[in-house]
Design a protein around this motif. Sequence first.
Motif, PDB file in Angstrom:
ATOM      1  N   LEU A  79      -8.434  -2.215   6.555  1.00  0.00           N
ATOM      2  CA  LEU A  79      -7.575  -1.231   6.262  1.00  0.00           C
ATOM      3  C   LEU A  79      -7.642  -0.587   4.912  1.00  0.00           C
ATOM      4  O   LEU A  79      -8.273  -1.770   4.026  1.00  0.00           O
ATOM      5  N   ILE A  80      -7.829   0.397   4.589  1.00  0.00           N
ATOM      6  CA  ILE A  80      -8.316   0.756   3.065  1.00  0.00           C
ATOM      7  C   ILE A  80      -6.736   1.733   2.576  1.00  0.00           C
ATOM      8  O   ILE A  80      -6.255   2.385   3.319  1.00  0.00           O
ATOM      9  N   GLY A  81      -6.677   1.477   1.484  1.00  0.00           N
ATOM     10  CA  GLY A  81      -5.499   2.105   0.555  1.00  0.00           C
ATOM     11  C   GLY A  81      -6.254   3.467  -0.371  1.00  0.00           C
ATOM     12  O   GLY A  81      -6.584   2.679  -1.340  1.00  0.00           O
ATOM     13  N   TYR A  82      -6.170   4.435  -0.060  1.00  0.00           N
ATOM     14  CA  TYR A  82      -6.859   5.373  -0.970  1.00  0.00           C
ATOM     15  C   TYR A  82      -5.929   5.891  -1.880  1.00  0.00           C
ATOM     16  O   TYR A  82      -4.690   6.344  -1.530  1.00  0.00           O
ATOM     17  N   ASP A  83      -6.133   5.919  -3.350  1.00  0.00           N
ATOM     18  CA  ASP A  83      -5.334   6.357  -4.431  1.00  0.00           C
ATOM     19  C   ASP A  83      -5.754   7.807  -4.583  1.00  0.00           C
ATOM     20  O   ASP A  83      -6.893   7.875  -5.354  1.00  0.00           O
ATOM     21  N   ASN A  84      -4.914   8.541  -4.754  1.00  0.00           N
ATOM     22  CA  ASN A  84      -5.273  10.016  -5.054  1.00  0.00           C
ATOM     23  C   ASN A  84      -5.305  10.102  -6.136  1.00  0.00           C
ATOM     24  O   ASN A  84      -6.147  11.084  -6.750  1.00  0.00           O
ATOM     25  N   TYR A  85      -4.547   9.540  -7.139  1.00  0.00           N
ATOM     26  CA  TYR A  85      -4.812   9.773  -8.702  1.00  0.00           C
ATOM     27  C   TYR A  85      -6.071   9.327  -9.329  1.00  0.00           C
ATOM     28  O   TYR A  85      -6.638  10.197 -10.184  1.00  0.00           O
ATOM     29  N   THR A  86      -6.493   8.086  -8.877  1.00  0.00           N
ATOM     30  CA  THR A  86      -7.868   7.584  -9.337  1.00  0.00           C
ATOM     31  C   THR A  86      -8.930   8.041  -8.464  1.00  0.00           C
ATOM     32  O   THR A  86     -10.139   7.987  -8.926  1.00  0.00           O
ATOM     33  N   SER A 104     -10.234   6.687  -5.716  1.00  0.00           N
ATOM     34  CA  SER A 104     -10.810   5.573  -5.257  1.00  0.00           C
ATOM     35  C   SER A 104     -10.094   4.616  -4.369  1.00  0.00           C
ATOM     36  O   SER A 104      -8.969   4.941  -4.261  1.00  0.00           O
ATOM     37  N   GLN A 105     -10.501   3.749  -3.898  1.00  0.00           N
ATOM     38  CA  GLN A 105      -9.829   2.791  -3.046  1.00  0.00           C
ATOM     39  C   GLN A 105      -8.714   1.838  -3.935  1.00  0.00           C
ATOM     40  O   GLN A 105      -9.309   1.132  -4.911  1.00  0.00           O
ATOM     41  N   GLY A 106      -7.664   1.707  -3.880  1.00  0.00           N
ATOM     42  CA  GLY A 106      -6.716   0.993  -4.445  1.00  0.00           C
ATOM     43  C   GLY A 106      -6.645  -0.561  -3.735  1.00  0.00           C
ATOM     44  O   GLY A 106      -6.553  -1.503  -4.528  1.00  0.00           O
ATOM     45  N   MET A 107      -7.058  -0.586  -2.684  1.00  0.00           N
ATOM     46  CA  MET A 107      -7.077  -1.734  -1.768  1.00  0.00           C
ATOM     47  C   MET A 107      -7.945  -1.803  -0.678  1.00  0.00           C
ATOM     48  O   MET A 107      -8.119  -0.678   0.188  1.00  0.00           O
ATOM     49  N   ALA A 108      -8.562  -2.728  -0.079  1.00  0.00           N
ATOM     50  CA  ALA A 108      -9.114  -2.633   1.209  1.00  0.00           C
ATOM     51  C   ALA A 108      -9.231  -4.293   1.496  1.00  0.00           C
ATOM     52  O   ALA A 108      -9.734  -5.091   0.829  1.00  0.00           O
ATOM     53  N   PHE A 109      -9.009  -4.277   3.016  1.00  0.00           N
ATOM     54  CA  PHE A 109      -9.243  -5.875   3.392  1.00  0.00           C
ATOM     55  C   PHE A 109      -9.441  -5.732   4.914  1.00  0.00           C
ATOM     56  O   PHE A 109      -8.831  -4.940   5.692  1.00  0.00           O
ATOM     57  N   ILE A 110      -9.984  -6.648   5.519  1.00  0.00           N
ATOM     58  CA  ILE A 110     -10.478  -6.785   6.769  1.00  0.00           C
ATOM     59  C   ILE A 110      -9.159  -7.426   7.441  1.00  0.00           C
ATOM     60  O   ILE A 110      -8.687  -8.401   7.404  1.00  0.00           O
ATOM     61  N   VAL A 111      -8.537  -6.695   8.587  1.00  0.00           N
ATOM     62  CA  VAL A 111      -7.568  -7.288   9.338  1.00  0.00           C
ATOM     63  C   VAL A 111      -8.007  -7.806  10.669  1.00  0.00           C
ATOM     64  O   VAL A 111      -7.553  -9.038  10.844  1.00  0.00           O
ATOM     65  N   LEU A 133       0.834  -1.334   0.128  1.00  0.00           N
ATOM     66  CA  LEU A 133       0.064  -0.068   0.046  1.00  0.00           C
ATOM     67  C   LEU A 133       0.849   1.311   0.024  1.00  0.00           C
ATOM     68  O   LEU A 133       0.775   2.187  -0.968  1.00  0.00           O
ATOM     69  N   VAL A 134       1.714   1.319   0.883  1.00  0.00           N
ATOM     70  CA  VAL A 134       2.732   2.422   0.913  1.00  0.00           C
ATOM     71  C   VAL A 134       3.697   2.746  -0.404  1.00  0.00           C
ATOM     72  O   VAL A 134       3.708   3.663  -0.887  1.00  0.00           O
ATOM     73  N   ASN A 135       3.903   1.363  -0.839  1.00  0.00           N
ATOM     74  CA  ASN A 135       4.742   1.463  -1.940  1.00  0.00           C
ATOM     75  C   ASN A 135       4.106   2.076  -3.145  1.00  0.00           C
ATOM     76  O   ASN A 135       4.688   2.599  -4.170  1.00  0.00           O
ATOM     77  N   GLN A 136       2.648   2.108  -3.397  1.00  0.00           N
ATOM     78  CA  GLN A 136       1.714   2.281  -4.170  1.00  0.00           C
ATOM     79  C   GLN A 136       1.598   3.993  -4.025  1.00  0.00           C
ATOM     80  O   GLN A 136       0.975   4.416  -4.984  1.00  0.00           O
ATOM     81  N   GLY A 137       1.940   4.574  -2.922  1.00  0.00           N
ATOM     82  CA  GLY A 137       1.674   5.987  -2.667  1.00  0.00           C
ATOM     83  C   GLY A 137       0.302   5.989  -2.377  1.00  0.00           C
ATOM     84  O   GLY A 137      -0.160   7.203  -2.349  1.00  0.00           O
ATOM     85  N   TRP A 138      -0.411   5.076  -1.990  1.00  0.00           N
ATOM     86  CA  TRP A 138      -1.856   5.154  -1.324  1.00  0.00           C
ATOM     87  C   TRP A 138      -1.725   5.937   0.075  1.00  0.00           C
ATOM     88  O   TRP A 138      -0.807   5.389   0.703  1.00  0.00           O
ATOM     89  N   ASN A 139      -2.952   6.304   0.411  1.00  0.00           N
ATOM     90  CA  ASN A 139      -2.841   6.945   1.867  1.00  0.00           C
ATOM     91  C   ASN A 139      -3.850   5.976   2.624  1.00  0.00           C
ATOM     92  O   ASN A 139      -4.959   5.598   2.269  1.00  0.00           O
TER      93      ASN A 139
END
Length: 112
Positions: free
Chosen positions: A91-98, A100-107, A35-41
């Motif tokens: 945990l959700i990874g928000y993609d600033n560029y698109t 939208s959510q780049g990923m989401a999964f239940i921890v 998630l971090v490597n993709q630059g997602w928040n």
Amino acid sequence: MPEIQPYKPTERRGETFSYLPSMTPDKIRKQIQYLVNQGWNPAIEHTEPEKAFSHYWYLWKLPFFGETSVERIMAELESCHRANPGHLVRLIGYDNYTQSQGMAFIVYRGGR
């Protein structure tokens, strides 16, 4: 490869990895690193299991804009779980560029 869980019509599944066994802390760290490597928040949400599919989830703090520390994100996931022990935590990874959510999964799945 982990054993895929069989589908049971009486059991609801949610998010990307819900058909796999629970992830180990090391595997969760790898997903957070991705998630971090993709630059997602990263953002953390939680809710009661019975409300997971019919209500909005509660946001745990604000999204962690620009956070790159896997350990800080892991610590916040744990804090959310400790404060809401019976809740699902995702945990959700928000993609600033698109925008939208780049990923989401239940921890954490409820009482586990």
